[in-house]
Design a protein around this motif. Structure first.
Motif, short mmCIF file in Angstrom:
data_model
loop_
_atom_site.label_atom_id
_atom_site.label_comp_id
_atom_site.label_asym_id
_atom_site.label_seq_id
_atom_site.Cartn_x
_atom_site.Cartn_y
_atom_site.Cartn_z
N LEU A 108 -20.66 -38.62 -5.45
CA LEU A 108 -21.25 -39.74 -6.17
C LEU A 108 -20.58 -39.89 -7.54
O LEU A 108 -20.19 -41.00 -7.94
N THR A 129 -27.58 -40.98 1.71
CA THR A 129 -27.95 -42.03 0.76
C THR A 129 -29.27 -42.70 1.16
O THR A 129 -29.76 -43.56 0.44
N ARG A 185 -27.26 -46.30 -8.32
CA ARG A 185 -26.66 -45.93 -7.05
C ARG A 185 -25.21 -46.38 -6.98
O ARG A 185 -24.85 -47.40 -7.53
N VAL A 197 -22.52 -48.64 -1.74
CA VAL A 197 -22.54 -48.13 -0.38
C VAL A 197 -22.53 -49.32 0.55
O VAL A 197 -23.39 -50.19 0.46
#
Length: 339
Positions: free
Chosen positions: A201, A227, A298, A301
């Protein structure tokens, strides 16, 4: 000054191998499946070049090859490439080990790759002989780049992690992919290191990589997306030794990263401590790392679940994760107290 092979490769020497023993990293069913997913999902160019960081001995069984063929047939990515199904079917009939076994290079060729090379401290399988503890460009003048850079079971044996990750970055073309398949739980004395999800990450944050995949896996298949809420459960169970399909509780992390742009490699700061930095380290060393790995933001993704922080889906996932972890902690305590 002479250095031993163990020092060059990062091979564990606490327990000496027996006389004449051969230590060979294996191109296992998990790695073959991940590479197939990239091809089938059309995530690579039509005729990609691949490099393995560390040479590999072919070890893909018949059942996995049959699944690979089924995965490729009719997929969008396979339709754009010259997949050699005849070669793949011959691999299913061949012995996995021994002189007649396929090579890893032949596997890549069957999947339509235009070229494949491996870099290692030895010349087995025609590898390019270079020490992955060193900066390949600075030490060897090596500047070739690839569409796919693969680290499967190599980096944990290399002492210089910064040099290894820098080499992976430099070898990848802009837009190219880097695949890391590394030990997570178990694998006692297997190598120098096991790895945590937040490494990938924060590595992605510092270098503006696109994080395409972050999974928990065993040597045969992915077990959960780290995730998402289900992956958090898998993560927790792995630490209890209850999820990996073997008696040792061995499991892997699988990270697939896309290098978005050209640029120098940036060392990441562990994201949850990024806010504590002051002065020169913050402005000069970690200025490009703009989010943390502590679930406050985050990474990118590419999945249907990549909605932003403020969305209802994000809040729902967060609640599910918290509830699931509470349940698992309670269940594990109940079980362990009765063992």
């Amino acid at each position: 000054r002479r250095r031993s092979l163990a020092a060059d490769t990062g091979m564990a020497v606490g327990i000496a191998p027996r006389q004449g023993a051969r230590i060979r990293p294996v191109f296992n069913p998990l790695t073959a499946t991940i590479i197939t997913d990239l091809v089938a999902g059309d995530l690579l160019s039509a005729a990609p070049l691949a490099v393995d960081l560390g040479n590999q001995t072919y070890g893909v069984d018949r059942i996995t090859i049959e699944r690979i063929i089924a995965r490729l047939e009719g997929s969008a990515g396979a339709d754009r490439r010259h997949i050699n199904y005849e070669a793949l079917r011959s691999f299913a009939k061949a012995e996995v080990r021994g002189p007649a076994a396929p090579t890893v290079e032949q596997f890549y060729q069957a999947l339509g790759f235009a070229g494949y090379e491996a870099i290692d401290i030895n010349s087995r399988y025609g590898s390019l002989v270079m020490d992955l503890n060193l900066d390949l460009e600075a030490s060897y003048g090596f500047t070739k780049t690839y569409d796919l850079v693969v680290n499967t079971g190599t980096s944990e044996h290399v002492f210089n992690q910064a040099a290894f990750l820098r080499n992976a970055h430099t070898l990848a073309k802009p837009g190219g992919l880097m695949v890391h398949i590394v030990p997570f739980t178990g694998y006692i004395n297997h190598g120098f290191y096991n790895y945590q999800p937040n490494l990938f990450l924060d590595l992605s944050a510092a270098n503006r990589y696109e994080l395409l995949r972050l999974d928990l896996a065993d040597r045969n298949q992915a077990l959960g997306d780290l995730t998402e809420a289900g992956g958090i459960a898998s993560h927790f169970l792995a630490h209890l030794g209850l999820i990996a399909g073997n008696e040792k509780g061995n499991s892997f992390l699988v990270a697939v990263l896309r290098k978005r742009e050209a640029g120098e490699f940036v060392h990441p700061c562990q994201g949850k401590y990024l806010g504590t930095l002051e002065g020169k380290p913050l402005t000069e060393y970690y200025g490009g790392q703009t989010f943390t790995s502590a679930s406050r933001t985050r990474p990118v993704v590419t999945s249907a679940g990549s909605a932003g922080r403020g969305s209802r889906a994000f809040r729902t996932r967060k609640k599910i994760k918290k509830a699931l972890l509470r349940y698992l902690r309670g269940a594990s305590r109940f079980v362990l107290l009765r063992l």
